[in-house]
Design a protein around this motif. Structure first.
Motif, PDB file in Angstrom:
ATOM      1  N   ARG A   1      48.390  29.374  33.950  1.00 46.42           N
ATOM      2  CA  ARG A   1      48.840  30.726  33.046  1.00 46.42           C
ATOM      3  C   ARG A   1      49.354  31.765  34.111  1.00 46.42           C
ATOM      4  O   ARG A   1      50.576  32.088  33.722  1.00 46.42           O
ATOM      5  N   LEU A   2      49.053  31.771  35.374  1.00 46.94           N
ATOM      6  CA  LEU A   2      49.798  32.713  36.261  1.00 46.94           C
ATOM      7  C   LEU A   2      51.077  32.248  36.551  1.00 46.94           C
ATOM      8  O   LEU A   2      52.107  32.824  36.832  1.00 46.94           O
TER       9      LEU A   2
ATOM     10  N   THR B   1      53.031  30.510  34.685  1.00 43.05           N
ATOM     11  CA  THR B   1      53.914  30.959  33.405  1.00 43.05           C
ATOM     12  C   THR B   1      54.234  32.338  33.514  1.00 43.05           C
ATOM     13  O   THR B   1      55.413  32.816  33.238  1.00 43.05           O
ATOM     14  N   GLN B   2      53.192  33.237  33.866  1.00 41.36           N
ATOM     15  CA  GLN B   2      53.568  34.586  33.923  1.00 41.36           C
ATOM     16  C   GLN B   2      54.477  34.998  35.003  1.00 41.36           C
ATOM     17  O   GLN B   2      55.247  36.061  34.900  1.00 41.36           O
TER      18      GLN B   2
ATOM     19  N   ARG C   1      57.248  33.416  43.964  1.00 39.23           N
ATOM     20  CA  ARG C   1      56.595  33.429  42.791  1.00 39.23           C
ATOM     21  C   ARG C   1      55.275  32.754  43.031  1.00 39.23           C
ATOM     22  O   ARG C   1      54.187  33.274  42.560  1.00 39.23           O
TER      23      ARG C   1
ATOM     24  N   ALA D   1      51.162  34.263  42.566  1.00 40.45           N
ATOM     25  CA  ALA D   1      50.293  33.465  41.827  1.00 40.45           C
ATOM     26  C   ALA D   1      49.079  33.390  42.450  1.00 40.45           C
ATOM     27  O   ALA D   1      48.072  33.495  41.878  1.00 40.45           O
TER      28      ALA D   1
ATOM     29  N   ASP E   1      59.278  41.288  37.119  1.00 40.79           N
ATOM     30  CA  ASP E   1      58.259  40.655  36.729  1.00 40.79           C
ATOM     31  C   ASP E   1      56.850  41.132  37.353  1.00 40.79           C
ATOM     32  O   ASP E   1      55.657  40.904  36.745  1.00 40.79           O
TER      33      ASP E   1
ATOM     34  N   LEU F   1      53.427  42.208  35.535  1.00 41.21           N
ATOM     35  CA  LEU F   1      51.989  41.631  35.899  1.00 41.21           C
ATOM     36  C   LEU F   1      51.124  42.631  36.200  1.00 41.21           C
ATOM     37  O   LEU F   1      49.846  42.665  35.850  1.00 41.21           O
TER      38      LEU F   1
ATOM     39  N   ALA G   1      49.780  44.461  33.082  1.00 38.48           N
ATOM     40  CA  ALA G   1      48.932  43.403  32.608  1.00 38.48           C
ATOM     41  C   ALA G   1      47.531  43.313  33.230  1.00 38.48           C
ATOM     42  O   ALA G   1      46.400  43.423  32.691  1.00 38.48           O
ATOM     43  N   THR G   2      47.536  43.485  34.688  1.00 35.71           N
ATOM     44  CA  THR G   2      46.285  43.154  35.301  1.00 35.71           C
ATOM     45  C   THR G   2      45.503  44.461  35.712  1.00 35.71           C
ATOM     46  O   THR G   2      44.397  44.500  36.023  1.00 35.71           O
TER      47      THR G   2
END
Length: 285
Positions: A138-139, A141-142, A163, A167, A197, A201, A204-205
């Protein structure tokens, strides 16, 4: 994530940040490096700084001003010569484990795939990598690497490797993320995309983030507050609140808040001699 949900997250984060207690606190911190038979180097001098829980804080300053030293003190990789560093209320007197770090170099293992490199973090902590495999995917993908989990570092571009490192720092869901000039070696277009990006992130976190950079624009575009450091020995010249609304897309540079903040930081560096005014054209006296 849809635009409305991002905007809602941004509103919640701003409100929480304003009311939150300090998550990281440096009080009267000085760091002096001593080598046998050589003159000592004073990297930081009497630094007082707090980072609120859920805040994205950037530190900008010239090379050698102690930015990376400050980050290493928070991580417990170095210890302060004087003063005190606390994370989540506890004195930092040893390397910290409840955090993620992204260094200037991705530091990936050449013989492991991108997915396996992300899982290194949990393996080193003695955790079961199988339990984290779905989260690692999932990370990836993010961070835009959904189709690259089976690729090896030599098959990835510099931006892709960075990236993977981001992650990996997030895989164990630590509340604190330390980033030491993570975009420094990337081209301008890749830096801009990863900046977008990373903000997504963060929205979201809601991690607490300490971000080290040389770039004034990068600091203003990413941070809630920007700490401006003096040349060595590093001291805090000023802390600026960034009033840019989130999310900060490609047009954020046109906002008056962006212009005000970048100009204020530039004026500080001009006054301190870190930057100099426009040079006289060659051939003119």
């Amino acid at each position: 994530m849809t635009a409305p949900s991002v905007a809602t997250a941004a509103t919640r984060i701003v409100a929480a940040t304003d009311a939150s207690p300090p998550y990281v606190a440096l009080t009267g911190v000085t760091k002096v490096y001593r080598r046998a038979g050589r003159e000592e180097t004073r990297a930081l001098d009497r630094v007082d700084l707090t980072i609120r829980e859920g805040e994205f804080l950037a530190i900008v300053g010239p090379s050698g001003c102690g930015k990376s030293t400050l980050l290493r003190l928070v991580a417990g990789l170095h210890l302060a010569s004087t003063g005190e560093v606390r994370v989540d209320g506890r004195v930092v007197d040893r390397p910290q484990t409840n955090l993620g770090i992204v260094f200037q170099s991705p530091v990936l293992l050449d013989w492991r795939t991108a997915l396996a490199n992300v899982l290194v973090q949990v393996e080193l902590r003695g955790l079961d990598p199988a339990a984290y495999r779905d989260r690692a995917r999932r990370l990836l993908t993010q961070v835009g690497l959904a189709d690259f989990g089976d690729r090896y570092p030599h098959e990835l571009s510099g931006g892709m490797r960075k990236r993977v490192a981001i992650a990996r720092a997030l895989i164990h869901d630590a509340p604190l993320l330390l980033m030491d000039e993570p975009f420094g070696a990337l081209d301008a277009l890749t830096r801009e995309q990863i900046r977008l990006d990373l903000e997504a992130l963060w929205l979201a976190t809601r991690k607490t983030v300490l971000f080290i950079t040389h770039s004034i624009d990068e600091a203003v575009l990413l941070a809630d507050r920007v700490v401006v450091m003096s040349p060595r020995p590093g001291r805090i010249e000023r802390i600026l609140d960034v009033g840019l609304p989130r999310p900060r897309g490609l047009d954020a540079r046109r906002a008056p808040e962006f212009t005000r903040a970048t100009e204020a930081i530039t004026e500080i560096f001009l006054a301190r001699g870190v930057l100099h005014g426009a040079a006289r054209p060659i051939g003119q006296e």
